[in-house]
Scaffold this active site. Structure first.
Site, PDB file in Angstrom:
ATOM      1  N   HIS A  61       0.818  -1.209   0.000  1.00 28.66           N
ATOM      2  CA  HIS A  61       0.000   0.000   0.000  1.00 28.66           C
ATOM      3  C   HIS A  61       0.857   1.267   0.000  1.00 28.66           C
ATOM      4  O   HIS A  61       1.982   1.256   0.473  1.00 28.66           O
ATOM      5  CB  HIS A  61      -0.897   0.036   1.238  1.00 28.66           C
ATOM      6  CG  HIS A  61      -1.759  -1.174   1.399  1.00 28.66           C
ATOM      7  ND1 HIS A  61      -2.152  -1.626   2.625  1.00 28.66           N
ATOM      8  CD2 HIS A  61      -2.295  -2.029   0.495  1.00 28.66           C
ATOM      9  CE1 HIS A  61      -2.907  -2.705   2.479  1.00 28.66           C
ATOM     10  NE2 HIS A  61      -3.006  -2.975   1.199  1.00 28.66           N
ATOM     11  N   LYS A  71       6.221   6.634   7.186  1.00 28.47           N
ATOM     12  CA  LYS A  71       5.705   5.810   8.279  1.00 28.47           C
ATOM     13  C   LYS A  71       6.853   5.330   9.159  1.00 28.47           C
ATOM     14  O   LYS A  71       7.865   4.857   8.666  1.00 28.47           O
ATOM     15  CB  LYS A  71       4.966   4.588   7.729  1.00 28.47           C
ATOM     16  CG  LYS A  71       3.740   4.926   6.921  1.00 28.47           C
ATOM     17  CD  LYS A  71       3.106   3.671   6.334  1.00 28.47           C
ATOM     18  CE  LYS A  71       1.915   4.037   5.480  1.00 28.47           C
ATOM     19  NZ  LYS A  71       1.360   2.849   4.822  1.00 28.47           N
ATOM     20  N   TYR A 131       1.977   2.135  13.818  1.00 24.93           N
ATOM     21  CA  TYR A 131       2.769   3.046  12.994  1.00 24.93           C
ATOM     22  C   TYR A 131       2.284   4.480  13.090  1.00 24.93           C
ATOM     23  O   TYR A 131       1.116   4.756  13.242  1.00 24.93           O
ATOM     24  CB  TYR A 131       2.855   2.591  11.542  1.00 24.93           C
ATOM     25  CG  TYR A 131       1.558   2.306  10.821  1.00 24.93           C
ATOM     26  CD1 TYR A 131       1.096   3.160   9.823  1.00 24.93           C
ATOM     27  CD2 TYR A 131       0.823   1.162  11.093  1.00 24.93           C
ATOM     28  CE1 TYR A 131      -0.061   2.880   9.122  1.00 24.93           C
ATOM     29  CE2 TYR A 131      -0.328   0.877  10.397  1.00 24.93           C
ATOM     30  CZ  TYR A 131      -0.773   1.748   9.416  1.00 24.93           C
ATOM     31  OH  TYR A 131      -1.934   1.470   8.723  1.00 24.93           O
ATOM     32  N   ASP A 167      -6.425  -6.756  -1.765  1.00 23.23           N
ATOM     33  CA  ASP A 167      -5.011  -7.025  -2.005  1.00 23.23           C
ATOM     34  C   ASP A 167      -4.816  -8.195  -2.969  1.00 23.23           C
ATOM     35  O   ASP A 167      -3.870  -8.212  -3.751  1.00 23.23           O
ATOM     36  CB  ASP A 167      -4.278  -7.286  -0.692  1.00 23.23           C
ATOM     37  CG  ASP A 167      -4.096  -6.021   0.132  1.00 23.23           C
ATOM     38  OD1 ASP A 167      -4.298  -4.921  -0.399  1.00 23.23           O
ATOM     39  OD2 ASP A 167      -3.751  -6.150   1.320  1.00 23.23           O
TER      40      ASP A 167
END
Length: 180
Positions: A61, A71, A131, A167
Site C-alpha cells: 500500500h 511511516k 505506525y 489485495d
C-alpha cells in the site's frame, strides 16, 4: 538509539536502547532530536494500529501526493516480516524491496519515507502492529499493487497467506505509474 541505513536510500532501521530490569522495560520509541540528527525531519500527524493473526499479509500500500505518507512502524506484540518497495521512478533501486523482521521482543522500528510502498506478513498470532504517519489517510490518494507480484518477487516467508480481497485483486506493479 542506533539508526542504520539500508541498501534503499532513505529506508532506515531504528534500534532503540531498551532498559530492562525486574519490573519490565523502558525505551524511547520516538525522540525528535535523535531523528533530526539522523536526517528525519518530519511531523507525525496520525497513529494507526492493527491486530492480525499468524499468516496475514497486508500490502503493498501507499498514498500519492499530496497525501503521501512517511511511516515509522513497529510491532508491539508478536512479529512481522515488514517489507518496503522503492517506487521512486528516478531511484537506482526503483522496484527493489527490503525486508526486516520486527517484533515485540526486538523492539526495532522501520522508517519508511514517502516514495515507498509498504506491507507486512504476520509471523505470530495476536500480532499488534503500530505506525506513526506523516500525513492523514486519504481514500482518493490510496494506491496498492499485488502483494505477490512476480516482477518484484518478494519472499514473504509464508505459504497460503490470509489476504484481503482488495489485495488479492490488486493491479500488477508493471501497470503502476509512480507519482514519485
Amino acid at each position: 538509539m542506533e539508526i542504520i541505513k539500508t541498501e534503499l536510500e532513505g529506508l532506515l532501521i531504528i534500534k532503540p536502547e531498551v532498559y530492562e530490569d525486574e519490573r519490565g522495560y523502558f525505551f524511547e520509541s520516538y525522540n525528535r532530536e535523535k531523528f533530526l540528527k539522523a536526517g528525519i525531519d518530519v511531523k507525525f500527524v496520525q497513529d494507526n494500529e492493527s491486530k492480525s493473526r499468524k499468516g496475514v499479509v497486508r500490502g503493498l500500500h501507499l498514498q500519492t501526493p499530496p497525501f503521501e505518507q512517511g511511516k515509522l512502524v513497529r510491532v508491539m506484540r508478536g512479529s512481522v516480516l515488514d517489507v518496503a518497495v522503492d517506487i521512486r521512478k528516478n531511484s537506482p533501486t526503483y522496484g527493489k524491496w527490503a525486508a526486516i523482521e520486527l517484533s515485540g521482543k526486538n523492539k526495532w522500528m522501520y522508517w519508511i519515507p514517502p516514495g515507498f510502498a509498504h506491507g507486512f506478513a504476520t509471523l505470530e498470532d495476536e500480532t499488534i502492529f503500530f505506525y506513526k504517519c506523516t500525513n492523514v489517510f486519504n481514500k482518493d490518494s490510496e494506491r496498492y499493487f499485488l502483494w505477490n507480484d512476480p516482477d518484484i518477487n518478494i519472499d514473504w516467508g509464508i505459504t497460503d497467506p490470509v489476504v484481503s480481497d482488495r489485495d488479492r485483486m490488486a493491479p500488477r506493479f508493471r501497470d503502476f505509474v509512480s507519482p514519485f
